[in-house]
Write an enzyme that holds these catalytic residues in place. Structure first.
Site, PDB file in Angstrom:
ATOM      1  N   ARG A   1      -8.709  -7.189  -8.445  1.00 24.32           N
ATOM      2  CA  ARG A   1      -9.626  -8.284  -8.765  1.00 24.32           C
ATOM      3  C   ARG A   1     -10.964  -7.696  -9.216  1.00 24.32           C
ATOM      4  NH1 ARG A   1     -10.078  -7.183  -3.275  1.00 24.32           N
ATOM      5  NH2 ARG A   1     -12.233  -6.725  -2.690  1.00 24.32           N
TER       6      ARG A   1
ATOM      7  N   GLU B   1      -1.001   8.392   7.480  1.00 23.07           N
ATOM      8  CA  GLU B   1      -1.776   9.301   6.635  1.00 23.07           C
ATOM      9  C   GLU B   1      -2.588  10.227   7.528  1.00 23.07           C
ATOM     10  OE1 GLU B   1      -4.547   7.141   4.190  1.00 23.07           O
ATOM     11  OE2 GLU B   1      -3.094   6.789   2.600  1.00 23.07           O
ATOM     12  N   LYS B   2      -2.901  11.388   7.003  1.00 21.33           N
ATOM     13  CA  LYS B   2      -3.904  12.246   7.644  1.00 21.33           C
ATOM     14  C   LYS B   2      -5.219  11.474   7.672  1.00 21.33           C
ATOM     15  CE  LYS B   2      -5.682  16.177   9.068  1.00 21.33           C
ATOM     16  NZ  LYS B   2      -5.213  16.839  10.304  1.00 21.33           N
TER      17      LYS B   2
ATOM     18  N   LYS C   1     -19.117  -4.482   2.789  1.00 22.80           N
ATOM     19  CA  LYS C   1     -20.145  -3.634   2.194  1.00 22.80           C
ATOM     20  C   LYS C   1     -21.502  -4.326   2.274  1.00 22.80           C
ATOM     21  CE  LYS C   1     -16.504  -1.896  -0.695  1.00 22.80           C
ATOM     22  NZ  LYS C   1     -15.673  -2.279  -1.843  1.00 22.80           N
TER      23      LYS C   1
ATOM     24  N   ARG D   1     -26.488  -6.864  -0.634  1.00 21.08           N
ATOM     25  CA  ARG D   1     -25.845  -8.150  -0.352  1.00 21.08           C
ATOM     26  C   ARG D   1     -26.716  -8.894   0.665  1.00 21.08           C
ATOM     27  NH1 ARG D   1     -19.306  -7.528   0.113  1.00 21.08           N
ATOM     28  NH2 ARG D   1     -19.028  -5.973  -1.547  1.00 21.08           N
TER      29      ARG D   1
ATOM     30  N   LYS E   1       0.807  -1.220   0.000  1.00 19.84           N
ATOM     31  CA  LYS E   1       0.000   0.000   0.000  1.00 19.84           C
ATOM     32  C   LYS E   1       0.842   1.274   0.000  1.00 19.84           C
ATOM     33  CE  LYS E   1      -3.260  -2.919  -0.110  1.00 19.84           C
ATOM     34  NZ  LYS E   1      -3.909  -3.225  -1.393  1.00 19.84           N
TER      35      LYS E   1
ATOM     36  N   GLU F   1      -9.868   2.623  -5.246  1.00 18.98           N
ATOM     37  CA  GLU F   1     -10.683   3.075  -4.111  1.00 18.98           C
ATOM     38  C   GLU F   1     -10.286   4.478  -3.662  1.00 18.98           C
ATOM     39  OE1 GLU F   1     -11.509  -1.051  -1.606  1.00 18.98           O
ATOM     40  OE2 GLU F   1     -10.397   0.580  -0.701  1.00 18.98           O
TER      41      GLU F   1
ATOM     42  N   GLY G   1      -8.229  -3.289   2.784  1.00 20.97           N
ATOM     43  CA  GLY G   1      -9.565  -3.680   3.209  1.00 20.97           C
ATOM     44  C   GLY G   1      -9.837  -3.367   4.667  1.00 20.97           C
ATOM     45  N   GLY G   2      -9.072  -2.441   5.216  1.00 14.80           N
ATOM     46  CA  GLY G   2      -9.341  -1.994   6.584  1.00 14.80           C
ATOM     47  C   GLY G   2      -8.614  -2.775   7.660  1.00 14.80           C
TER      48      GLY G   2
HETATM   49  C1  MV4 Z   1      -8.893   5.814   5.823  1.00 14.01           C
HETATM   50  C2  MV4 Z   1      -9.960   6.405   6.537  1.00 14.01           C
HETATM   51  C3  MV4 Z   1      -9.808   7.722   6.938  1.00 14.01           C
HETATM   52  N1  MV4 Z   1      -8.669   8.392   6.677  1.00 14.01           N
HETATM   53  N2  MV4 Z   1      -7.775   6.522   5.600  1.00 14.01           N
HETATM   54  C4  MV4 Z   1     -10.779   1.412   5.440  1.00 14.01           C
HETATM   55  C5  MV4 Z   1     -10.570   0.447   4.346  1.00 14.01           C
HETATM   56  C6  MV4 Z   1      -9.243   0.759   3.774  1.00 14.01           C
HETATM   57  N3  MV4 Z   1      -9.245   0.558   2.352  1.00 14.01           N
HETATM   58  C7  MV4 Z   1      -9.000   2.177   4.140  1.00 14.01           C
HETATM   59  N4  MV4 Z   1      -9.992   2.541   5.110  1.00 14.01           N
HETATM   60  C8  MV4 Z   1     -10.043   3.798   5.618  1.00 14.01           C
HETATM   61  N5  MV4 Z   1      -8.943   4.552   5.394  1.00 14.01           N
HETATM   62  C9  MV4 Z   1      -7.677   7.769   6.027  1.00 14.01           C
HETATM   63  N6  MV4 Z   1      -6.551   8.439   5.810  1.00 14.01           N
HETATM   64  C10 MV4 Z   1     -11.105   5.653   6.744  1.00 14.01           C
HETATM   65  C11 MV4 Z   1     -11.144   4.334   6.316  1.00 14.01           C
HETATM   66  C12 MV4 Z   1     -12.366   3.643   6.605  1.00 14.01           C
HETATM   67  C13 MV4 Z   1     -13.212   3.212   5.599  1.00 14.01           C
HETATM   68  C14 MV4 Z   1     -12.919   3.413   4.258  1.00 14.01           C
HETATM   69  C15 MV4 Z   1     -13.754   2.968   3.270  1.00 14.01           C
HETATM   70  C16 MV4 Z   1     -14.928   2.313   3.616  1.00 14.01           C
HETATM   71  C17 MV4 Z   1     -15.240   2.094   4.928  1.00 14.01           C
HETATM   72  C18 MV4 Z   1     -14.400   2.545   5.929  1.00 14.01           C
HETATM   73  C19 MV4 Z   1     -14.729   2.328   7.264  1.00 14.01           C
HETATM   74  C20 MV4 Z   1     -13.895   2.758   8.253  1.00 14.01           C
HETATM   75  C21 MV4 Z   1     -12.705   3.393   7.917  1.00 14.01           C
END
Ligand code: MV4
Length: 396
Positions: A230, A138-139, A175, A276, A54, A213, A102-103
């Site tokens: 994917r 990251e911020k 999701k 879903r 990442k 994303e 994916g969190g």
């Molecule tokens: C973040 C964020 C806030 N700020 N990054 C969660 C999945 C992963 N792909 C990245 N994620 C997040 N990254 C920063 N800098 C909040 C999330 C996040 C989130 C993102 C997309 C969909 C659902 C989420 C649920 C909680 C946190």
């Protein structure tokens, strides 16, 4: 992997589609396929590996002109460096695992005092979960939307995007409802970010289907999160509004054929929503495996059901709880919501609990109907207390 390769050899399959499960983003499986002269229907092993890191993915996107969040340039290995970056960025910040996605393996830091301990814990957890302890910073963006762009690239240098999906309705990074288009994305934003992701895909020599994303903040700013290498569960909403069969294009691309259309041919028609359907309690989200004794989903114009389920089939407790995807397409969002409610109300699934009653509640929620969505939306529907990881529920 050996079982799958064996199955391909025994049946004489000349290609493997890895779906969207555990092996779908495995650079190693892609390599094994190559070595066995079986086509892997996905990007090259090198691209999967690049985007699976990442921190490297972030750098590649920055270089290609895709907006990223302010953060560390690469992995951060000491508290001193982390403190300096935290000071530059301002709090809150987020610690993410380089090998995560994916969190998984994320930590929100709201004040400098939490940083040292959280950094060590995050590194230890990342090492245990992924075998790589590297983390980056990251911020942190509060309550953003999750919006993602679908791209397709062939082996002749053609890359197109198929617009965006809004995926903010999720719980523990799973999701629940996805839609296309996003009410928060204007035609101008779509053109601008769409062309940025196409440039970026070209810059990394991306082939086959991929999803870029983004977080979308309340001021309309996009920030790159990660690339999923994917096909995704929610691809049917894009298929509905564009008329493109994404899986067919994946197979054609893997066979070395050219994309069957150009960017200028892509049009966006109407609105599509996917619910879903999970085998789980709609209130507690506890898994609900068992035998389905009746299974009936209505059809009709603009209704698509992707499922393996049928009457008297069993839902084993060992796998993901997703048993069906119900996808609708209509002229506009309001009509799509009405069509989905009608479809869910007529659906009969007996013997196990499903998320259908939850979906009916969500589809009647005034904020959902108004399109006021964010990744915090599901908190109101979640019974349990926030987890220990600073309010970010851990993904499994
Ligand atoms: C973040 C964020 C806030 N700020 N990054 C969660 C999945 C992963 N792909 C990245 N994620 C997040 N990254 C920063 N800098 C909040 C999330 C996040 C989130 C993102 C997309 C969909 C659902 C989420 C649920 C909680 C946190």
């Amino acid at each position: 992997m050996p079982a799958i390769i064996s199955a391909a050899e025994i049946t004489g399959a000349d290609a493997i589609h890895p779906g969207y499960g555990f092996l779908s983003e495995s650079a190693y499986l892609a390599e094994v396929c190559e070595a066995c002269h079986i086509r892997f229907i996905g990007p090259s092993p090198n691209v999967i590996r690049l985007l699976g890191d990442k921190a490297r993915a972030r750098r590649a996107m920055k270089k290609a002109g895709v907006p990223i969040l302010p953060g560390s340039d690469g992995p951060v290995d000491s508290e001193e460096k982390a403190q300096k970056i935290g000071k530059d960025l301002g709090y809150p910040i987020i610690i993410k695992a380089v090998a995560g996605g994916g969190g998984r393996g994320m930590r929100v830091i709201r004040a400098v005092g939490e940083l040292g301990k959280a950094l060590k814990t995050a590194q230890r957890e990342a090492e245990a979960a992924f075998g790589v302890g590297d983390v980056y910073l990251e911020k942190y963006v509060e309550n953003p939307r999750h919006v993602e762009f679908q791209v397709l690239g062939d082996h002749h240098g053609a890359v197109v995007h198929l617009g965006e999906r809004e995926c903010s309705i999720q719980r523990r990074h799973q999701k629940l409802i996805e839609e296309a288009p996003s009410v928060a994305v204007t035609e101008k934003m779509r053109r601008k970010l769409g062309s940025a992701v196409v440039d970026a895909a070209r810059a990394v020599q991306y082939t086959n289907a991929g999803t870029f994303e983004f977080l979308l903040d309340d001021k309309g700013n996009f920030f790159f999160l990660e690339v999923n290498t994917r096909i995704q569960v929610e691809h049917p909403v894009t298929e509905f509004i564009t008329g493109v069969d994404i899986v067919k294009e994946q197979i054609r691309i893997a066979a070395g054929e050219r994309l069957s259309f150009k960017q200028g041919d892509v049009t966006f028609n109407g609105h599509s929503i996917e619910c879903r359907i999970n085998a789980e309690d709609p209130d507690t989200f506890a898994p609900s495996p068992g035998t389905i004794h009746a299974f009936s989903v209505p059809g009709g114009p603009g209704v698509r059901v992707d499922t393996f389920a049928h009457s008297e089939c069993t839902v084993p407790p060992y796998y993901d709880s997703l048993i069906a995807k119900i996808i609708v397409h209509a002229r506009d969002r309001q009509e799509a919501i009405a069509r989905m409610r009608r479809t869910l109300e007529m659906t009969v699934i007996e013997g196990i609990k499903t998320s259908i009653p939850l979906h009916l509640k969500l589809l009647a929620d005034p904020d959902f109907i108004a399109g006021r969505l964010s990744t915090a939306f599901m908190e109101r529907y979640t019974p349990e207390k926030k987890s220990a990881s600073n309010g970010l529920a851990e993904a499994v």
